[in-house]
Design a protein around this motif. Structure first.
Motif, PDB file in Angstrom:
ATOM      1  N   ASP A 164       0.826  -1.207   0.000  1.00  0.00           N
ATOM      2  CA  ASP A 164       0.000   0.000   0.000  1.00  0.00           C
ATOM      3  C   ASP A 164       0.857   1.253   0.000  1.00  0.00           C
ATOM      4  O   ASP A 164       0.418   2.328  -0.415  1.00  0.00           O
ATOM      5  CB  ASP A 164      -0.914   0.017   1.221  1.00  0.00           C
ATOM      6  CG  ASP A 164      -1.820  -1.191   1.276  1.00  0.00           C
ATOM      7  OD1 ASP A 164      -2.597  -1.379   0.330  1.00  0.00           O
ATOM      8  OD2 ASP A 164      -1.736  -1.962   2.251  1.00  0.00           O
ATOM      9  N   ILE A 165       2.086   1.114   0.502  1.00  0.00           N
ATOM     10  CA  ILE A 165       3.003   2.249   0.575  1.00  0.00           C
ATOM     11  C   ILE A 165       4.427   1.713   0.582  1.00  0.00           C
ATOM     12  O   ILE A 165       4.697   0.629   1.096  1.00  0.00           O
ATOM     13  CB  ILE A 165       2.723   3.107   1.836  1.00  0.00           C
ATOM     14  CG1 ILE A 165       3.541   4.406   1.804  1.00  0.00           C
ATOM     15  CG2 ILE A 165       2.989   2.320   3.113  1.00  0.00           C
ATOM     16  CD1 ILE A 165       3.119   5.412   2.877  1.00  0.00           C
ATOM     17  N   LEU A 166       5.335   2.481  -0.027  1.00  0.00           N
ATOM     18  CA  LEU A 166       6.743   2.098  -0.085  1.00  0.00           C
ATOM     19  C   LEU A 166       7.573   3.072   0.734  1.00  0.00           C
ATOM     20  O   LEU A 166       7.462   4.292   0.561  1.00  0.00           O
ATOM     21  CB  LEU A 166       7.252   2.119  -1.532  1.00  0.00           C
ATOM     22  CG  LEU A 166       6.486   1.294  -2.568  1.00  0.00           C
ATOM     23  CD1 LEU A 166       7.094   1.498  -3.951  1.00  0.00           C
ATOM     24  CD2 LEU A 166       6.487  -0.178  -2.201  1.00  0.00           C
ATOM     25  N   LEU A 167       8.378   2.544   1.620  1.00  0.00           N
ATOM     26  CA  LEU A 167       9.374   3.342   2.333  1.00  0.00           C
ATOM     27  C   LEU A 167      10.713   3.061   1.650  1.00  0.00           C
ATOM     28  O   LEU A 167      11.218   1.948   1.703  1.00  0.00           O
ATOM     29  CB  LEU A 167       9.438   2.948   3.813  1.00  0.00           C
ATOM     30  CG  LEU A 167       8.123   3.015   4.605  1.00  0.00           C
ATOM     31  CD1 LEU A 167       8.369   2.641   6.067  1.00  0.00           C
ATOM     32  CD2 LEU A 167       7.488   4.394   4.511  1.00  0.00           C
ATOM     33  N   ASN A 168      11.249   4.072   0.966  1.00  0.00           N
ATOM     34  CA  ASN A 168      12.446   3.886   0.146  1.00  0.00           C
ATOM     35  C   ASN A 168      13.662   4.519   0.788  1.00  0.00           C
ATOM     36  O   ASN A 168      13.552   5.576   1.426  1.00  0.00           O
ATOM     37  CB  ASN A 168      12.267   4.536  -1.237  1.00  0.00           C
ATOM     38  CG  ASN A 168      11.052   4.029  -1.982  1.00  0.00           C
ATOM     39  OD1 ASN A 168      10.509   2.981  -1.650  1.00  0.00           O
ATOM     40  ND2 ASN A 168      10.632   4.766  -2.993  1.00  0.00           N
ATOM     41  N   ASP A 169      14.811   3.895   0.599  1.00  0.00           N
ATOM     42  CA  ASP A 169      16.053   4.503   1.060  1.00  0.00           C
ATOM     43  C   ASP A 169      16.464   5.598   0.087  1.00  0.00           C
ATOM     44  O   ASP A 169      17.106   5.335  -0.927  1.00  0.00           O
ATOM     45  CB  ASP A 169      17.153   3.445   1.183  1.00  0.00           C
ATOM     46  CG  ASP A 169      18.412   4.018   1.817  1.00  0.00           C
ATOM     47  OD1 ASP A 169      18.293   4.962   2.616  1.00  0.00           O
ATOM     48  OD2 ASP A 169      19.508   3.532   1.507  1.00  0.00           O
ATOM     49  N   ALA A 170      16.041   6.806   0.374  1.00  0.00           N
ATOM     50  CA  ALA A 170      16.463   8.041  -0.305  1.00  0.00           C
ATOM     51  C   ALA A 170      15.833   8.319  -1.669  1.00  0.00           C
ATOM     52  O   ALA A 170      15.679   9.477  -2.046  1.00  0.00           O
ATOM     53  CB  ALA A 170      17.984   8.090  -0.437  1.00  0.00           C
ATOM     54  N   VAL A 171      15.439   7.310  -2.434  1.00  0.00           N
ATOM     55  CA  VAL A 171      15.035   7.535  -3.824  1.00  0.00           C
ATOM     56  C   VAL A 171      13.515   7.505  -3.996  1.00  0.00           C
ATOM     57  O   VAL A 171      12.779   6.981  -3.163  1.00  0.00           O
ATOM     58  CB  VAL A 171      15.658   6.480  -4.768  1.00  0.00           C
ATOM     59  CG1 VAL A 171      17.170   6.516  -4.679  1.00  0.00           C
ATOM     60  CG2 VAL A 171      15.120   5.084  -4.444  1.00  0.00           C
ATOM     61  N   THR A 172      13.067   8.085  -5.109  1.00  0.00           N
ATOM     62  CA  THR A 172      11.693   7.926  -5.591  1.00  0.00           C
ATOM     63  C   THR A 172      11.791   7.146  -6.894  1.00  0.00           C
ATOM     64  O   THR A 172      12.460   7.573  -7.838  1.00  0.00           O
ATOM     65  CB  THR A 172      11.014   9.283  -5.827  1.00  0.00           C
ATOM     66  OG1 THR A 172      10.974  10.002  -4.590  1.00  0.00           O
ATOM     67  CG2 THR A 172       9.584   9.084  -6.336  1.00  0.00           C
TER      68      THR A 172
END
Length: 253
Positions: A164-172
């Motif tokens: 439902d949601i992405l937690l990304n390391d620094a990037v989109t």
């Protein structure tokens, strides 16, 4: 003073829960025997360490709490953007709500042995985990940033559930319709991203160890494809291997 021997007291401490240890520390605090003092000091330090880890984990779950309304929160991270050889690997991990994995952190902060242990625990506990990768040839073709995005999209596609949601390391990540939250140094701030970091790193390291068996002259098992002096010397001596990134080693060959 208690009539129990030091070995009996040691056994009590070693089989006790944290709450029970704290009670034992109070009970034996007036015991003047050097062996008991040593025991209580050791377990007092252990309790302190566990409490600090609880605090760290609470902080590492702050983003997961902030987005708790989402059913499937997915952490995304990569390993291998910088090496001269081998693929770039991305990990995507969805942990269960409220999941805590003790001592899970940014993979770069962990020993190889600890990463391996945590990898197994992550894979056992995760709701879903996906791995994607882009080959050295693909990196040369579309550049490392685009190849990283491609590997991340693959990792998401390989999940058994749709996040439902992405937690990304620094990037989109381009080309993804799921809501994304880029977090600077996210692998040290989010447990989900840290889990993805470990999955990506362990997967890539294992792959490089396998390449080392086929091409031992390059020493891939040791440096994992990064630009160590020994690696660069091997490139100059033996030339490029099939897994070297040509755009990364053009100054060495």
């Amino acid at each position: 003073m208690t009539s129990k021997s030091i070995s009996q007291i040691k056994s009590e401490f070693e089989t006790a829960s944290r709450e029970e240890i704290e009670k034992l520390l109070c009970y034996y605090e007036d015991d003047e025997r050097a062996g008991v003092r040593s025991l209580t000091e050791r377990f007092r330090k252990k309790v302190k360490k566990e409490k600090l880890e609880d605090e760290r984990l609470h902080h590492m779950l702050s983003y997961e709490r902030a987005y708790a309304e989402y059913s499937y929160i997915c952490g995304i991270d990569e390993a291998g953007r910088g090496p001269l050889a081998g693929p770039v690997v991305a990990g995507a991990v969805v942990l269960p709500k409220g999941c805590t994995i003790r001592y899970l952190n940014d993979s770069k902060q962990l020993s190889e042995k600890k990463r391996e242990e945590l990898f197994d625990e992550i894979m056992e506990k995760a709701v879903a985990a996906g791995i994607g990768m882009a080959s050295p040839a693909r990196i040369d073709e579309i550049n490392i940033l685009q190849a990283t995005y491609e590997a991340m999209r693959q990792a998401i596609d390989k999940l058994g559930v749709k996040p439902d949601i992405l937690l990304n390391d620094a990037v989109t990540i381009p080309g993804i319709e799921i809501r994304q939250v880029p977090i600077i140094k996210g692998d040290a701030k989010s447990l989900s991203i840290a889990a993805a970091s470990v999955v990506a790193k362990v997967t890539r390291d294992r792959l490089m160890a396998e390449y080392d068996k086929i091409m031992p002259e390059y020493g891939f098992a040791g440096h994992k494809g990064y630009g160590s002096s020994a690696h660069i010397e091997a490139i100059k001596k033996y030339g490029a291997s099939p897994i070297h990134r040509k755009t990364f080693i053009k100054n060495f060959v």
